[in-house]
Scaffold this motif. Sequence first.
Motif, PDB file in Angstrom:
ATOM      1  N   HIS A  85       0.838  -1.203   0.000  1.00  0.00           N
ATOM      2  CA  HIS A  85       0.000   0.000   0.000  1.00  0.00           C
ATOM      3  C   HIS A  85       0.877   1.258   0.000  1.00  0.00           C
ATOM      4  CE1 HIS A  85      -3.388   2.553   0.674  1.00  0.00           C
ATOM      5  NE2 HIS A  85      -2.802   3.079   1.732  1.00  0.00           N
ATOM      6  N   LEU A  86       0.521   2.192  -0.876  1.00  0.00           N
ATOM      7  CA  LEU A  86       1.283   3.438  -0.971  1.00  0.00           C
ATOM      8  C   LEU A  86       0.429   4.599  -0.481  1.00  0.00           C
ATOM      9  CD1 LEU A  86       3.835   4.955  -1.981  1.00  0.00           C
ATOM     10  CD2 LEU A  86       2.733   5.110  -4.220  1.00  0.00           C
ATOM     11  N   GLN A  87       0.963   5.353   0.470  1.00  0.00           N
ATOM     12  CA  GLN A  87       0.270   6.570   0.919  1.00  0.00           C
ATOM     13  C   GLN A  87       0.494   7.646  -0.134  1.00  0.00           C
ATOM     14  OE1 GLN A  87       2.507   6.198   4.661  1.00  0.00           O
ATOM     15  NE2 GLN A  87       0.638   6.949   5.637  1.00  0.00           N
ATOM     16  N   THR A  88      -0.524   8.463  -0.355  1.00  0.00           N
ATOM     17  CA  THR A  88      -0.427   9.458  -1.429  1.00  0.00           C
ATOM     18  C   THR A  88       0.746  10.416  -1.202  1.00  0.00           C
ATOM     19  OG1 THR A  88      -2.089  10.763  -0.267  1.00  0.00           O
ATOM     20  CG2 THR A  88      -2.863   9.407  -2.081  1.00  0.00           C
ATOM     21  N   ASN A  89       1.091  10.690   0.050  1.00  0.00           N
ATOM     22  CA  ASN A  89       2.191  11.640   0.291  1.00  0.00           C
ATOM     23  C   ASN A  89       3.572  11.056  -0.038  1.00  0.00           C
ATOM     24  OD1 ASN A  89       2.498   9.934   2.434  1.00  0.00           O
ATOM     25  ND2 ASN A  89       2.246  11.473   4.026  1.00  0.00           N
ATOM     26  N   LYS A  90       3.621   9.761  -0.391  1.00  0.00           N
ATOM     27  CA  LYS A  90       4.905   9.162  -0.790  1.00  0.00           C
ATOM     28  C   LYS A  90       4.975   8.894  -2.293  1.00  0.00           C
ATOM     29  CE  LYS A  90       6.072   7.289   3.668  1.00  0.00           C
ATOM     30  NZ  LYS A  90       5.684   6.206   4.544  1.00  0.00           N
ATOM     31  N   VAL A 101       4.031   0.101 -10.135  1.00  0.00           N
ATOM     32  CA  VAL A 101       3.238   0.058  -8.904  1.00  0.00           C
ATOM     33  C   VAL A 101       2.169  -1.016  -9.125  1.00  0.00           C
ATOM     34  CG1 VAL A 101       1.618   1.314  -7.421  1.00  0.00           C
ATOM     35  CG2 VAL A 101       3.681   2.465  -8.282  1.00  0.00           C
ATOM     36  N   ASP A 102       2.269  -2.088  -8.338  1.00  0.00           N
ATOM     37  CA  ASP A 102       1.368  -3.230  -8.526  1.00  0.00           C
ATOM     38  C   ASP A 102       0.187  -3.193  -7.560  1.00  0.00           C
ATOM     39  OD1 ASP A 102       3.342  -3.925 -10.287  1.00  0.00           O
ATOM     40  OD2 ASP A 102       4.076  -5.648  -9.162  1.00  0.00           O
ATOM     41  N   SER A 103       0.083  -2.127  -6.793  1.00  0.00           N
ATOM     42  CA  SER A 103      -0.912  -2.072  -5.711  1.00  0.00           C
ATOM     43  C   SER A 103      -1.685  -0.751  -5.751  1.00  0.00           C
ATOM     44  CB  SER A 103      -0.184  -2.213  -4.369  1.00  0.00           C
ATOM     45  OG  SER A 103       0.953  -1.337  -4.348  1.00  0.00           O
ATOM     46  N   LEU A 104      -1.953  -0.265  -6.961  1.00  0.00           N
ATOM     47  CA  LEU A 104      -2.710   0.983  -7.097  1.00  0.00           C
ATOM     48  C   LEU A 104      -4.158   0.720  -6.689  1.00  0.00           C
ATOM     49  CD1 LEU A 104      -2.938   3.896  -8.007  1.00  0.00           C
ATOM     50  CD2 LEU A 104      -3.034   3.123 -10.361  1.00  0.00           C
ATOM     51  N   VAL A 133       1.146  -0.031 -14.252  1.00  0.00           N
ATOM     52  CA  VAL A 133       0.492  -0.199 -12.953  1.00  0.00           C
ATOM     53  C   VAL A 133      -0.515  -1.361 -13.002  1.00  0.00           C
ATOM     54  CG1 VAL A 133       0.707   2.224 -12.235  1.00  0.00           C
ATOM     55  CG2 VAL A 133      -1.341   1.502 -13.486  1.00  0.00           C
ATOM     56  N   LEU A 134      -0.705  -1.946 -11.825  1.00  0.00           N
ATOM     57  CA  LEU A 134      -1.755  -2.955 -11.630  1.00  0.00           C
ATOM     58  C   LEU A 134      -2.716  -2.400 -10.585  1.00  0.00           C
ATOM     59  CD1 LEU A 134       0.406  -6.215 -11.297  1.00  0.00           C
ATOM     60  CD2 LEU A 134      -0.533  -5.194 -13.376  1.00  0.00           C
TER      61      LEU A 134
END
Length: 239
Positions: A85-90, A101-104, A133-134
């Motif tokens: 999981h990616l936080q938007t601020n990163k 990015v495989d976890s969009l 992306v995925l």
Amino acid sequence: MAVETSAIAVQVARVRERVARAAKQAGRDPAEITLVAVSKTFPASAIREAYAAGVRHFGENRVQEWEAKRLQLNDLEATWHLVGHLQTNKARRAVRLFHTVDSLDSIRLAEKLEAALADLDAPTGAAPARMPVLLEVRLAPEETKHGVEPEALPALAEAVLRLPHLELRGLMCIPPWAENPEQVRPYFRQLRQFRDRLEQQLGHCLPELSMGMSHDFEVAITEGATQIRLGTAIFGARD
Ligand SMILES: *Cc1c(COP(=O)(O)O)cnc(C)c1O
């Protein structure tokens, strides 16, 4: 003089045999299945060993952890996947550190990635480089935290298709853990069905299905996985 084979090289060879067997069983070509070695918690030296054994795709789930390790691995020609999981601020840091990015899992995150990639683009007027992306789909809302709800999937996919710096390649899922991997087969099948339906709705090819981890990748392969994400099976148990 005998060359010592590393434990990781032995594990990679074992995994490749199991992939080949599962693919054969399903009447598939093992070359269609990409091994993504998930190296979180393991040091850069472990990644180097897997690379020496022929692995070219690696997954990490934390921007911070990967930032430190990648500095030691800049000479490797590998594809670095963000699988967590990616936080938007990163988003800004992530686009410099990862190739995919495989976890969009949200339109907001897609827009942040788009903006970050647009800023990296040199103003040459050439067609923008796209980041593959995925979309991570949340198939068991009661048991998994991240991912887009299936009802919101078409809207997210349409939004991503409109962003010039993102290239929508397929879907990803993390099913709930089950002792018997056969129990997660319905989740893998469901992801494939979502993919098939989405392809029709969008009129856009979505070739990638990232599904299957150390415990259940053979089942995922028989359900159509094109990318399997393996940590434990390659690097050993995590703390
Ligand atoms: C850690 C992780 C994996 C690998 O898990 P193993 O069970 O060790 O193979 C795969 N995918 C994601 C998203 C992960 O975070």
